[in-house]
Design an enzyme around this catalytic site. Sequence first.
Site, short mmCIF file in Angstrom:
data_model
loop_
_atom_site.label_atom_id
_atom_site.label_comp_id
_atom_site.label_asym_id
_atom_site.label_seq_id
_atom_site.Cartn_x
_atom_site.Cartn_y
_atom_site.Cartn_z
N ASP A 7 0.86 -1.18 0.00
CA ASP A 7 0.00 0.00 0.00
C ASP A 7 0.90 1.23 0.00
O ASP A 7 2.06 1.18 0.44
CB ASP A 7 -0.91 0.01 1.23
CG ASP A 7 -1.89 1.16 1.20
OD1 ASP A 7 -2.77 1.16 0.32
OD2 ASP A 7 -1.77 2.08 2.04
N GLU A 56 1.04 5.77 0.45
CA GLU A 56 0.43 7.06 0.79
C GLU A 56 1.12 8.11 -0.05
O GLU A 56 2.32 7.99 -0.36
CB GLU A 56 0.57 7.37 2.28
CG GLU A 56 -0.09 6.36 3.22
CD GLU A 56 -1.59 6.24 3.02
OE1 GLU A 56 -2.22 7.20 2.50
OE2 GLU A 56 -2.15 5.19 3.38
N HIS A 71 -3.73 10.81 5.88
CA HIS A 71 -2.68 9.94 6.43
C HIS A 71 -1.89 10.54 7.59
O HIS A 71 -1.13 9.84 8.26
CB HIS A 71 -1.71 9.49 5.35
CG HIS A 71 -1.19 10.59 4.47
ND1 HIS A 71 -0.52 11.69 4.95
CD2 HIS A 71 -1.24 10.74 3.12
CE1 HIS A 71 -0.16 12.47 3.95
NE2 HIS A 71 -0.61 11.93 2.82
N HIS A 95 -5.10 6.51 7.70
CA HIS A 95 -4.45 5.63 6.74
C HIS A 95 -2.96 5.57 7.04
O HIS A 95 -2.33 6.58 7.37
CB HIS A 95 -4.65 6.16 5.31
CG HIS A 95 -6.05 6.04 4.83
ND1 HIS A 95 -6.36 5.67 3.54
CD2 HIS A 95 -7.24 6.22 5.46
CE1 HIS A 95 -7.68 5.65 3.39
NE2 HIS A 95 -8.24 5.98 4.55
N ASP A 118 -2.23 -0.52 6.57
CA ASP A 118 -3.21 -0.89 5.55
C ASP A 118 -2.76 -2.13 4.80
O ASP A 118 -3.60 -2.96 4.40
CB ASP A 118 -3.45 0.27 4.59
CG ASP A 118 -4.28 1.38 5.22
OD1 ASP A 118 -4.64 1.24 6.40
OD2 ASP A 118 -4.55 2.38 4.54
#
Length: 232
Positions: free
Chosen positions: A7, A9, A57, A150, A155
């Site tokens: 994942d 960001e 985030h 997040h 995640d």
Amino acid sequence: MREIIFDTETTGLDPRTGDRLVEIGCIELVDRRETGRSFHAYYNPERDMPAAAEAVHGLSIQFLSDKPLFADRIDELLEFLGDAPLIAHNAVFDFGFVNAELARAKRPILDMARMCCTVQMARKLHPGAKHSLDALCTRYGIDRSHRVKHGALLDAELLAHLYIEMTGGRQIGLGLASEAPAPAAAAASGHAPAAAPRAFREPRPHAATPAELARHAEFVATLNQPLWHDSP
């Protein structure tokens, strides 16, 4: 089989308009089981952090200002990824940002043939339902109470649990043995020992008695135009 769940960001939604990758988290699976190996890194995006992205985030430019550039840790990331299939939620988004950073550093981009998208999987499994990570974790009973904002590694960990459940659960790696394991081997492997054979019992009489047949005939005679009389 080795697979990588990952994942990212970012500073925004589109690397083509100048948005940059700021965090990546990767979890290693082998035969659909977590190995305990992971890769996690924050990156200095060399630009500002929009308030909308920071609200998602929680990564401020102050926090990221002393982190390495993506180009500084490329080799570590690529070594961890290897040639394994890469699984992400809304994978086109994550692949797009990683490949934009690789291209910026003049390195070969990831082959899109390696991509597996859990959003697409969820749409096939649960058409018409919500397919966000939060919604799917709720559907599959995955605890996400610790997910306040997040985070790429968090995640990725949640997605690893979700991916395992969506592809058959923990039992996917279990094979069917031709013979039952011995008790000691069964205990070591987590399988219950085979049940002891049951004693044979003679079948009990189940035919109707003459008295029961007579009562049945009397009851049938009271029926008004039974359906079977209409049969040709």
